[in-house]
Design a protein around this motif. Structure first.
Motif, short mmCIF file in Angstrom:
data_model
loop_
_atom_site.label_atom_id
_atom_site.label_comp_id
_atom_site.label_asym_id
_atom_site.label_seq_id
_atom_site.Cartn_x
_atom_site.Cartn_y
_atom_site.Cartn_z
N UNK A 28 -37.89 9.71 -5.76
CA UNK A 28 -37.44 9.32 -7.09
C UNK A 28 -38.45 8.35 -7.69
N UNK A 29 -38.87 8.65 -8.91
CA UNK A 29 -39.73 7.74 -9.65
C UNK A 29 -38.93 7.09 -10.76
N UNK A 30 -38.99 5.76 -10.83
CA UNK A 30 -38.24 5.02 -11.84
C UNK A 30 -39.22 4.23 -12.70
N UNK A 31 -39.19 4.47 -14.00
CA UNK A 31 -40.09 3.78 -14.92
C UNK A 31 -39.26 2.75 -15.70
N UNK A 32 -39.45 1.48 -15.34
CA UNK A 32 -38.68 0.41 -15.97
C UNK A 32 -39.45 -0.10 -17.19
N UNK A 47 -26.72 -2.12 -10.84
CA UNK A 47 -25.88 -0.92 -10.80
C UNK A 47 -26.37 0.12 -11.80
N UNK A 48 -26.91 -0.33 -12.94
CA UNK A 48 -27.43 0.63 -13.93
C UNK A 48 -28.55 1.46 -13.30
N UNK A 49 -29.37 0.81 -12.46
CA UNK A 49 -30.47 1.54 -11.80
C UNK A 49 -29.93 2.46 -10.71
N UNK A 50 -29.03 1.95 -9.88
CA UNK A 50 -28.54 2.78 -8.76
C UNK A 50 -27.64 3.92 -9.27
N UNK A 51 -26.93 3.68 -10.37
CA UNK A 51 -26.12 4.78 -10.93
C UNK A 51 -27.01 5.90 -11.46
N UNK A 52 -28.15 5.52 -12.03
CA UNK A 52 -29.08 6.56 -12.49
C UNK A 52 -29.66 7.31 -11.30
N UNK A 53 -29.83 6.63 -10.17
CA UNK A 53 -30.25 7.33 -8.94
C UNK A 53 -29.21 8.38 -8.57
N UNK A 57 -38.39 5.81 -3.00
CA UNK A 57 -38.08 5.47 -4.38
C UNK A 57 -39.17 4.53 -4.87
N UNK A 58 -39.88 4.95 -5.92
CA UNK A 58 -40.93 4.11 -6.48
C UNK A 58 -40.51 3.59 -7.83
N UNK A 59 -40.87 2.36 -8.12
CA UNK A 59 -40.53 1.77 -9.41
C UNK A 59 -41.79 1.28 -10.12
N UNK A 60 -42.02 1.79 -11.33
CA UNK A 60 -43.11 1.31 -12.17
C UNK A 60 -42.57 0.17 -13.01
N UNK A 72 -29.88 -1.06 -0.18
CA UNK A 72 -28.51 -0.96 0.31
C UNK A 72 -27.89 0.37 -0.10
N UNK A 73 -28.23 0.79 -1.32
CA UNK A 73 -27.69 2.04 -1.87
C UNK A 73 -28.33 3.26 -1.20
N UNK A 74 -29.57 3.16 -0.83
CA UNK A 74 -30.31 4.28 -0.23
C UNK A 74 -31.03 3.78 1.03
N UNK A 75 -30.31 3.55 2.10
CA UNK A 75 -30.91 2.93 3.29
C UNK A 75 -31.99 3.79 3.95
N UNK A 76 -32.02 5.09 3.65
CA UNK A 76 -33.01 5.97 4.30
C UNK A 76 -34.33 6.05 3.53
N UNK A 77 -34.40 5.41 2.36
CA UNK A 77 -35.59 5.57 1.52
C UNK A 77 -36.51 4.35 1.59
N UNK A 78 -37.80 4.62 1.54
CA UNK A 78 -38.79 3.56 1.34
C UNK A 78 -38.72 3.15 -0.13
N UNK A 79 -38.71 1.85 -0.41
CA UNK A 79 -38.69 1.38 -1.80
C UNK A 79 -40.01 0.67 -2.10
N UNK A 80 -40.68 1.09 -3.18
CA UNK A 80 -42.01 0.52 -3.46
C UNK A 80 -42.17 0.22 -4.96
N UNK A 81 -42.65 -0.98 -5.26
CA UNK A 81 -42.95 -1.35 -6.65
C UNK A 81 -44.42 -1.08 -6.96
N UNK A 82 -44.68 -0.75 -8.21
CA UNK A 82 -46.07 -0.63 -8.65
C UNK A 82 -46.14 -1.05 -10.11
N UNK A 83 -47.22 -1.71 -10.48
CA UNK A 83 -47.45 -2.04 -11.88
C UNK A 83 -47.44 -0.74 -12.71
N UNK A 84 -46.91 -0.79 -13.94
CA UNK A 84 -46.72 0.45 -14.70
C UNK A 84 -48.03 1.18 -15.04
N UNK A 85 -49.08 0.42 -15.39
CA UNK A 85 -50.35 1.08 -15.70
C UNK A 85 -50.95 1.73 -14.44
#
Lengths: 317, 317
Positions: free
Chosen positions: A8-12, A46-52, A69-72, A102-115
């Motif tokens: 899952x890619x999330x663009x904040x 919750x807004x983010x995890x509900x969209x997941x 799950x990656x977040x830009x 907590x919502x997705x314990x099996x996933x790697x979670x990674x942040x990245x700068x949007x650019x």
């Protein structure tokens, strides 16, 4: 056979949080978007995890099959993963990470700068598909950048890798950049910079400027260029000059296989890209002069695509 | 237990070919040096392979235990390993590789640009020991650079990675750089550049310069700085200004953990390094301002050490 894995890619962004669910081959299986809440409390997380949950439900994938799950996000993310610089939006990155984990314990979670994420998106599925060494310049209200070396983003020790909008190209500049510096690339080559270049040309010539919808609305200036307006053309020339110079400087540091121009102002690349290429050749080391400068192709989806790719690589794929 | 493995670093310079034999922990076990022949025919290649035999014999190591041979060479080496730009010395890289490979069939043979090799040496055993992201600036007759990201040299697609001496910082400069460009870092911040800055200051002030031993002899100018000569101090200030600006630009691209200053002129760092640090802070993004700028520590051995380390990494260690 291992079950297929998903990312899952999330663009904040400032106005919306966009999410996309991808398989390992980059096929987009589901999308969701919610207005950006303050991401600082249980309701925001919750807004983010509900969209997941939404994208997982739409694609009919068990949540446990989501491997990453990656977040830009709109702030520098250092290689260590902890942001040291405040973002332009209300977001608590450490607590958001805990909520997602907590919502997705099996996933790697990674942040990245949007650019940086946009650059990774283009390297996975866009104009730089398969290219291992590429630098992307994102031209919007500001100028962002993503530097990819050997397939990975160069985040840097404080997350300033690819902060090319703040390269100091003209120390003699009297006007101040949004960051407090002087003579930064962004002051001349962002959408805002082009408008500012244009207003300066008008003032110098003692001519009333055309009507502009806003201080960062470079579209009107670029349209005036297409109609042959000399002052607008001079403004675009200044933009292209600084852009070409910055790319040449970057080539002397990391010598990429390709440069990409993305962001809102890439839609007007017809006006300035050939000029920027000429200036690049003028400033670059002879060996680097033929490095291609192309337009990015993923548009607004670069963020979710890149964030998903960052997650896929973090999961060791 | 596997037998211990050894690595040879060869520094091919304009006047001598230096070789060093190292174990995997970086202990130097033997050294050799021969005057640089034209390395274009059997006699030239033999000079290199005979020096290999010398260090192996001195250290009493079977030649088959040499797992890698690295060569630091004075020309850009692209990531693909094939030099596209001619070196300043007479050398046939493809044929030299064949000769070495024939002589040592069990060893990996790897070329690296000399400034990049020096940076790798410092990252293995010198001032940047253990640092994975570091940029080294080599200040001698010219200015060279080595950019290390995630432990590896950024060679670049044409080998122009780290060619920071040719970063264009002042497009308005009328004097021409050795490469044909204008306003390059090397024109102000190399040993030659400092002398040139000094002569320009003398001309402007209508003052006879102090006696200089040569056009690249910055030592005399730096000594005059220590004695309070105002024109020499102005020359060093210009050098430090451009150097600080270049480092700030580099930080906006790769944001390293550390900068290193090496090369002959690093012996006079007492004169200009604090000033360069001040200029760096002035031009850098606020988040990057505290990035340390240190002096390299390996001196002339950086080349053989770095070349051996490049070979060690190429052998998968």
């Amino acid at each position: 056979m291992e079950p297929k894995q998903y990312y899952i890619g999330i663009d904040v962004g400032g106005t919306s949080v966009k999410e996309g669910l991808f398989d390992e081959d980059g096929n987009l299986l589901a999308k969701a978007s919610v207005p950006t809440p303050p991401i600082v409390d249980a309701a925001g997380f919750a807004a983010v995890t509900e969209a997941i949950d939404q994208v997982v439900a739409k694609a009919q994938i068990p949540r446990a099959f989501v491997a990453g799950i990656g977040l830009a996000v709109p702030c520098p993310i250092p290689a260590s993963g902890d942001a040291k610089v405040k973002a332009n939006i209300a977001i608590n990155l450490p607590e958001l990470r805990i909520a997602i984990q907590k919502h997705c314990p099996d996933a790697v979670v990674k942040y990245e700068n949007d650019a940086n994420a946009a650059a990774m998106g283009e390297a996975w599925l866009g104009s730089a598909k398969g290219v291992q060494n590429v630098v992307m310049v994102t031209i919007g209200t500001g100028v962002g950048g993503g530097v990819i070396v050997n397939g990975d983003v160069v985040s840097g020790v404080v997350g300033a890798g690819g902060e090319i909008g703040h390269m100091c190209l003209n120390p003699a500049e009297e006007r101040t950049c949004g960051c407090g510096g002087h003579g930064h690339l962004e002051q001349y080559s962002s959408a805002t910079g082009v408008v500012s270049n244009y207003l300066a040309e008008c003032k110098k010539a003692g001519v009333d400027p055309i009507e502009l919808t806003g201080p960062s609305d470079s579209k009107d200036v670029f349209q005036a260029c297409r109609e042959g307006d000399k002052l607008a053309l001079a403004a675009a020339d200044t933009m292209a000059d600084y852009l070409g110079r910055a790319l040449a400087l970057i080539a002397n540091v990391v010598d990429p296989e390709m440069f990409l121009i993305g962001g809102g102002a890439s839609a007007s690349a017809d006006v300035y890209l050939d000029k920027a290429r000429e200036y690049f050749k003028q400033y670059a080391l002879s060996a680097s002069r033929e490095t291609p400068i192309k337009v990015a192709s993923l548009g607004n989806d670069a963020g979710i695509i890149g964030a998903a790719y960052v997650a896929l690589r973090a999961a060791g794929k």
